[in-house]
Design a protein around this motif. Structure first.
Motif, short mmCIF file in Angstrom:
data_model
loop_
_atom_site.label_atom_id
_atom_site.label_comp_id
_atom_site.label_asym_id
_atom_site.label_seq_id
_atom_site.Cartn_x
_atom_site.Cartn_y
_atom_site.Cartn_z
N ARG A 92 0.93 -1.25 0.02
CA ARG A 92 0.14 -0.03 -0.09
C ARG A 92 0.71 1.42 0.03
O ARG A 92 0.60 2.20 -0.56
CB ARG A 92 -0.82 0.02 1.42
CG ARG A 92 -2.20 -1.05 1.26
CD ARG A 92 -3.12 -0.55 0.30
NE ARG A 92 -4.15 -1.36 0.61
CZ ARG A 92 -4.18 -2.61 -0.60
NH1 ARG A 92 -3.37 -3.05 -1.06
NH2 ARG A 92 -5.40 -3.49 -0.18
N THR A 93 1.75 1.37 0.67
CA THR A 93 2.68 2.37 0.70
C THR A 93 3.41 2.61 -0.37
O THR A 93 3.55 3.86 -0.94
CB THR A 93 3.80 2.16 1.97
OG1 THR A 93 3.17 1.98 3.31
CG2 THR A 93 4.70 3.35 2.06
N LEU A 94 3.90 1.56 -1.17
CA LEU A 94 4.68 1.39 -2.28
C LEU A 94 3.69 2.09 -3.36
O LEU A 94 4.00 2.87 -4.48
CB LEU A 94 4.92 0.32 -2.69
CG LEU A 94 6.68 -0.28 -2.67
CD1 LEU A 94 7.26 0.63 -1.69
CD2 LEU A 94 6.72 -1.60 -2.16
N GLU A 95 2.45 1.72 -3.24
CA GLU A 95 1.36 2.06 -4.07
C GLU A 95 1.12 3.45 -3.99
O GLU A 95 1.21 4.51 -4.94
CB GLU A 95 -0.04 1.20 -4.18
CG GLU A 95 -0.96 1.62 -5.06
CD GLU A 95 -2.41 1.02 -4.60
OE1 GLU A 95 -2.57 0.49 -3.57
OE2 GLU A 95 -3.18 1.37 -5.35
N SER A 96 1.21 4.12 -2.66
CA SER A 96 0.71 5.46 -2.48
C SER A 96 1.95 6.40 -3.02
O SER A 96 1.65 7.42 -3.32
CB SER A 96 0.30 5.67 -0.97
OG SER A 96 1.47 6.18 -0.26
N ASP A 97 3.01 5.76 -2.93
CA ASP A 97 4.14 6.54 -3.23
C ASP A 97 4.38 6.54 -4.97
O ASP A 97 5.26 7.24 -5.62
CB ASP A 97 5.56 5.81 -2.86
CG ASP A 97 5.68 6.34 -1.34
OD1 ASP A 97 4.72 7.05 -0.93
OD2 ASP A 97 6.54 5.94 -0.86
N GLY A 98 3.41 6.00 -5.61
CA GLY A 98 3.54 5.64 -7.21
C GLY A 98 4.78 4.64 -7.53
O GLY A 98 4.97 5.05 -8.75
N LEU A 99 4.88 3.99 -6.64
CA LEU A 99 6.14 3.08 -7.21
C LEU A 99 5.59 1.69 -7.83
O LEU A 99 6.22 1.17 -8.69
CB LEU A 99 7.06 2.69 -5.99
CG LEU A 99 7.69 3.85 -5.53
CD1 LEU A 99 8.70 3.43 -4.38
CD2 LEU A 99 8.67 4.67 -6.57
N VAL A 100 4.34 1.39 -7.38
CA VAL A 100 3.72 0.10 -7.57
C VAL A 100 2.54 0.28 -8.18
O VAL A 100 1.61 1.25 -7.63
CB VAL A 100 3.72 -0.78 -6.26
CG1 VAL A 100 2.94 -1.85 -6.57
CG2 VAL A 100 5.15 -1.30 -6.29
N HIS A 101 2.05 -0.38 -9.10
CA HIS A 101 0.65 -0.47 -9.38
C HIS A 101 -0.11 -1.64 -9.19
O HIS A 101 0.53 -2.75 -9.16
CB HIS A 101 0.60 -0.25 -11.17
CG HIS A 101 -0.76 -0.21 -11.68
ND1 HIS A 101 -1.64 0.68 -11.19
CD2 HIS A 101 -1.34 -1.18 -12.43
CE1 HIS A 101 -2.89 0.41 -12.12
NE2 HIS A 101 -2.67 -0.56 -12.67
N ARG A 102 -1.31 -1.44 -8.80
CA ARG A 102 -2.06 -2.42 -8.03
C ARG A 102 -3.32 -2.76 -9.07
O ARG A 102 -4.36 -1.75 -9.22
CB ARG A 102 -2.81 -2.30 -6.88
CG ARG A 102 -3.65 -3.26 -6.27
CD ARG A 102 -4.02 -2.95 -4.61
NE ARG A 102 -4.95 -3.70 -4.03
CZ ARG A 102 -6.30 -3.59 -4.02
NH1 ARG A 102 -6.85 -2.84 -4.72
NH2 ARG A 102 -6.95 -4.83 -3.59
N ARG A 103 -3.56 -3.91 -9.48
CA ARG A 103 -4.51 -4.22 -10.65
C ARG A 103 -5.54 -5.18 -10.13
O ARG A 103 -4.99 -6.38 -9.83
CB ARG A 103 -4.05 -4.38 -11.92
CG ARG A 103 -5.06 -4.69 -13.09
CD ARG A 103 -4.23 -4.82 -14.38
NE ARG A 103 -5.12 -4.70 -15.47
CZ ARG A 103 -4.77 -5.15 -16.77
NH1 ARG A 103 -3.37 -5.38 -17.23
NH2 ARG A 103 -5.64 -5.09 -17.68
N VAL A 104 -6.79 -5.10 -10.05
CA VAL A 104 -7.51 -6.16 -9.67
C VAL A 104 -8.41 -6.54 -10.78
O VAL A 104 -9.26 -5.84 -11.51
CB VAL A 104 -8.54 -5.43 -8.62
CG1 VAL A 104 -9.64 -6.44 -8.11
CG2 VAL A 104 -8.04 -4.72 -7.39
N HIS A 105 -8.45 -7.94 -10.75
CA HIS A 105 -9.21 -8.38 -11.88
C HIS A 105 -10.39 -9.03 -11.34
O HIS A 105 -10.56 -9.80 -10.21
CB HIS A 105 -8.31 -9.71 -12.52
CG HIS A 105 -7.31 -9.50 -13.31
ND1 HIS A 105 -6.04 -9.30 -12.72
CD2 HIS A 105 -7.11 -8.99 -14.44
CE1 HIS A 105 -5.17 -9.13 -13.56
NE2 HIS A 105 -5.82 -8.83 -14.58
N PRO A 106 -11.75 -8.43 -11.63
CA PRO A 106 -12.88 -8.85 -11.14
C PRO A 106 -13.37 -10.05 -11.24
O PRO A 106 -14.31 -10.46 -11.96
CB PRO A 106 -13.79 -7.66 -11.56
CG PRO A 106 -13.33 -7.51 -12.87
CD PRO A 106 -11.82 -7.42 -12.80
#
Lengths: 150, 150
Positions: free
Chosen positions: A76-90
DNA sequence: CCGTATCCGATTTGATACTG
DNA sequence: CAGTATCAAATCGGATACGG
């Protein structure tokens, strides 16, 4: 974020075309990033994701020692820093894929250099530590119990 | 320290003549070094000492925010790791000079690269954080909404 | 000048259990 | 599968006081 900064010599100046002013260099952003880099799992995950995208449990198995709590928190932190992208497949069951953003990939280079350094000099560091731990002298004071030094 | 390790892709392989085996690369040494790099003061001191040797109180004044306890502790750890050399001049009053060892100087390069990255991308990170903090969506849970959006 | 000793709050991490 | 919640433990870091 603001506040204290220190007088820092231009260590980086040797090959900066537009050298960063020493004052800008100071503790603030660098300290922030070093602490992010320095937490127990962040850079391990970045390196892992640098290889290829991973799903949540894939990461959990790969790191093997990380708790779910810390894995999620770190991502989450990495995502909030813009380093990691989180992609959810529904889908059902759900699947979530984590990958590096362009910013994350750019971080990969300096981090890899540091990781490389770590690997190359691991033995030296351990030898030095062992030497230091052994020597009753070599340290300023006492052979008596001192739990303060790790 | 020996135990767990992780499956790591060859991120560094692109220019390693004798590539480090993935197993050797693993969590152990890298995590250790990253944590050292990431603690609040270590790299600041390394960078400072990279400029020139400093005496104890010189460092204390230069960092300006560090407590004696942490300054001493950090220097001792750095010394035990073989990154910093501590030289005592038996004068009166005593004077102690800290400087980088060759190993410490070698660390300066990858660390500078990382510091450079930090300075260059500080704004992007902050922007991303702000965006993430604002967005009621963009975070997994969020109040009430459609989780399947990009 | 160069530290060490002690206390204490803040932050980080892990274990465990539970959920959509 | 991919998380969240809660609690407890370890560690970090600062303030203060004292010592060689």
């Amino acid at each position: 974020m603001s506040g204290t900064h220190t007088d820092v010599p231009s260590v980086l100046a040797h090959e900066l075309p537009r050298p960063v002013p020493a004052d800008e260099f100071a503790a603030c952003p660098v300290g922030e990033v070093f602490r992010r880099v320095g937490d127990k799992w962040s850079m391990l995950l970045v390196i892992l994701l640098g290889g290829r995208p991973h799903r949540y449990n894939e990461l959990h198995r790969a790191v093997e020692g990380i708790s779910q709590r810390m894995l999620t928190r770190t991502l989450r932190t990495l995502e909030s820093d813009g380093l990691v992208h989180r992609r959810v497949h529904p889908t059902v069951p759900p699947s979530v894929e984590y990958s590096l953003t362009p910013l994350g990939r750019s971080l990969l280079e300096p981090v890899s250099a540091l990781a490389d350094w770590a690997v190359r000099h691991e033995a030296e560091i351990n030898a030095s530590r062992a030497r230091y731990a052994d020597a009753p002298f070599g340290r300023p004071d006492a052979p008596v119990s001192d739990p303060a030094v790790r």
